[in-house]
Write a protein that holds these residues in place. Structure first.
Motif, PDB file in Angstrom:
ATOM      1  N   GLN A  28       0.838  -1.206   0.000  1.00  0.00           N
ATOM      2  CA  GLN A  28       0.000   0.000   0.000  1.00  0.00           C
ATOM      3  C   GLN A  28       0.873   1.256   0.000  1.00  0.00           C
ATOM      4  OE1 GLN A  28      -2.527  -0.420   3.398  1.00  0.00           O
ATOM      5  NE2 GLN A  28      -4.067  -1.632   2.291  1.00  0.00           N
ATOM      6  N   LEU A  29       1.986   1.218   0.748  1.00  0.00           N
ATOM      7  CA  LEU A  29       2.908   2.352   0.778  1.00  0.00           C
ATOM      8  C   LEU A  29       3.502   2.584  -0.609  1.00  0.00           C
ATOM      9  CD1 LEU A  29       4.485   4.498   2.371  1.00  0.00           C
ATOM     10  CD2 LEU A  29       6.233   2.744   2.771  1.00  0.00           C
ATOM     11  N   GLY A  30       3.873   1.502  -1.294  1.00  0.00           N
ATOM     12  CA  GLY A  30       4.419   1.624  -2.643  1.00  0.00           C
ATOM     13  C   GLY A  30       3.417   2.233  -3.607  1.00  0.00           C
ATOM     14  N   VAL A  31       2.163   1.796  -3.505  1.00  0.00           N
ATOM     15  CA  VAL A  31       1.115   2.351  -4.375  1.00  0.00           C
ATOM     16  C   VAL A  31       0.913   3.837  -4.073  1.00  0.00           C
ATOM     17  CG1 VAL A  31      -1.360   2.277  -4.863  1.00  0.00           C
ATOM     18  CG2 VAL A  31      -0.046   0.160  -4.768  1.00  0.00           C
ATOM     19  N   ALA A  32       0.916   4.193  -2.802  1.00  0.00           N
ATOM     20  CA  ALA A  32       0.727   5.597  -2.422  1.00  0.00           C
ATOM     21  C   ALA A  32       1.884   6.456  -2.911  1.00  0.00           C
ATOM     22  CB  ALA A  32       0.575   5.710  -0.909  1.00  0.00           C
ATOM     23  N   ILE A  33       3.118   5.951  -2.773  1.00  0.00           N
ATOM     24  CA  ILE A  33       4.281   6.716  -3.251  1.00  0.00           C
ATOM     25  C   ILE A  33       4.222   6.857  -4.767  1.00  0.00           C
ATOM     26  CG2 ILE A  33       6.790   6.584  -3.536  1.00  0.00           C
ATOM     27  CD1 ILE A  33       6.911   5.470  -0.680  1.00  0.00           C
ATOM     28  N   LYS A  34       3.833   5.795  -5.455  1.00  0.00           N
ATOM     29  CA  LYS A  34       3.710   5.855  -6.915  1.00  0.00           C
ATOM     30  C   LYS A  34       2.676   6.899  -7.324  1.00  0.00           C
ATOM     31  CE  LYS A  34       2.617   2.958 -10.884  1.00  0.00           C
ATOM     32  NZ  LYS A  34       2.179   1.647 -11.320  1.00  0.00           N
ATOM     33  N   GLU A  35       1.548   6.930  -6.645  1.00  0.00           N
ATOM     34  CA  GLU A  35       0.519   7.932  -6.951  1.00  0.00           C
ATOM     35  C   GLU A  35       1.018   9.336  -6.655  1.00  0.00           C
ATOM     36  OE1 GLU A  35      -3.060   6.956  -4.897  1.00  0.00           O
ATOM     37  OE2 GLU A  35      -3.352   5.074  -5.984  1.00  0.00           O
ATOM     38  N   LEU A  36       1.738   9.485  -5.528  1.00  0.00           N
ATOM     39  CA  LEU A  36       2.258  10.800  -5.147  1.00  0.00           C
ATOM     40  C   LEU A  36       3.244  11.306  -6.191  1.00  0.00           C
ATOM     41  CD1 LEU A  36       2.623  13.105  -3.064  1.00  0.00           C
ATOM     42  CD2 LEU A  36       4.467  11.735  -2.088  1.00  0.00           C
ATOM     43  N   PHE A  37       4.215  10.458  -6.563  1.00  0.00           N
ATOM     44  CA  PHE A  37       5.203  10.903  -7.537  1.00  0.00           C
ATOM     45  C   PHE A  37       4.594  11.048  -8.926  1.00  0.00           C
ATOM     46  CE2 PHE A  37       8.292   9.418  -4.321  1.00  0.00           C
ATOM     47  CZ  PHE A  37       8.972  10.616  -4.184  1.00  0.00           C
ATOM     48  N   GLY A  38       3.581  10.265  -9.228  1.00  0.00           N
ATOM     49  CA  GLY A  38       2.880  10.449 -10.501  1.00  0.00           C
ATOM     50  C   GLY A  38       2.200  11.804 -10.554  1.00  0.00           C
ATOM     51  N   ALA A  39       1.569  12.170  -9.447  1.00  0.00           N
ATOM     52  CA  ALA A  39       0.921  13.492  -9.389  1.00  0.00           C
ATOM     53  C   ALA A  39       1.960  14.602  -9.456  1.00  0.00           C
ATOM     54  CB  ALA A  39       0.092  13.605  -8.116  1.00  0.00           C
ATOM     55  N   GLN A  40       3.096  14.411  -8.767  1.00  0.00           N
ATOM     56  CA  GLN A  40       4.151  15.423  -8.800  1.00  0.00           C
ATOM     57  C   GLN A  40       4.712  15.563 -10.216  1.00  0.00           C
ATOM     58  OE1 GLN A  40       5.240  17.545  -6.500  1.00  0.00           O
ATOM     59  NE2 GLN A  40       3.708  16.810  -5.055  1.00  0.00           N
ATOM     60  N   LEU A  41       4.858  14.440 -10.915  1.00  0.00           N
ATOM     61  CA  LEU A  41       5.365  14.476 -12.279  1.00  0.00           C
ATOM     62  C   LEU A  41       4.389  15.193 -13.211  1.00  0.00           C
ATOM     63  CD1 LEU A  41       7.698  13.592 -14.072  1.00  0.00           C
ATOM     64  CD2 LEU A  41       6.463  11.471 -14.500  1.00  0.00           C
ATOM     65  N   GLU A  42       3.103  14.943 -13.038  1.00  0.00           N
ATOM     66  CA  GLU A  42       2.104  15.651 -13.841  1.00  0.00           C
ATOM     67  C   GLU A  42       2.147  17.147 -13.559  1.00  0.00           C
ATOM     68  OE1 GLU A  42      -1.835  14.069 -13.502  1.00  0.00           O
ATOM     69  OE2 GLU A  42      -1.136  12.010 -13.759  1.00  0.00           O
TER      70      GLU A  42
END
Length: 150
Positions: A28-42
């Motif tokens: 779950q932490l990995g998914v949350a970090i992926k979503e966070l960095f995906g949003a930051q990249l966007e």
């Protein structure tokens, strides 16, 4: 309510049971970090797009300001010429006076440019300039090396 609990064997109204264990939490932490960095990249790509657009608009605004400044300068020179012509009662003396004023302005600008060039030759300025040029060359070399490696 007891009937709903009995009919749903997972214990919730259509929701999966909470995961237990370290592996599930890390997932779950990995998914949350992926979503966070995906949003930051966007967000970063949107900001870069805005910056590129802003640079184009800034250049256009600079060009418009330069054109307006030149037009204003010419208009003011014409106005001064007309006023001098009325004061001297002669267009020749008015134009000669304007030419002299422009010559003085040109000479002052040349002297200021030469002074700035002198400041560039001072020892502290030379070392700062050299350091800046070395840093620029190093960045360019690193960029070329990255492109060659890719």
């Amino acid at each position: 309510m007891p009937e709903a609990e009995q009919s749903d064997p997972e214990g919730g109204a259509g929701t999966p049971p909470p995961h237990t264990g370290v592996l599930a939490e890390l997932s779950q932490l990995g998914v949350a970090i992926k979503e966070l960095f995906g949003a930051q990249l966007e967000l970063l790509s949107a900001e870069i797009g805005l910056a590129r657009s802003a640079i184009s608009w800034m250049l256009l605004a600079g060009l418009a300001a330069t054109i307006a400044g030149v037009g204003l300068g010419l208009t003011l020179l014409a106005l001064v010429g007309v006023l001098l012509a009325k004061w001297f009662a002669s267009w020749v003396w008015a134009l000669l006076t304007l030419a002299a004023l422009q010559l003085v302005f040109l000479l002052v600008a040349i002297m200021f440019f030469r002074r700035c060039m002198h400041w560039m030759t001072l020892p502290a300025t030379r070392t700062e300039w050299s350091a800046m040029m070395r840093a620029t060359r190093a960045r360019a070399r690193r960029r070329v090396e990255r492109e060659d490696a890719a």
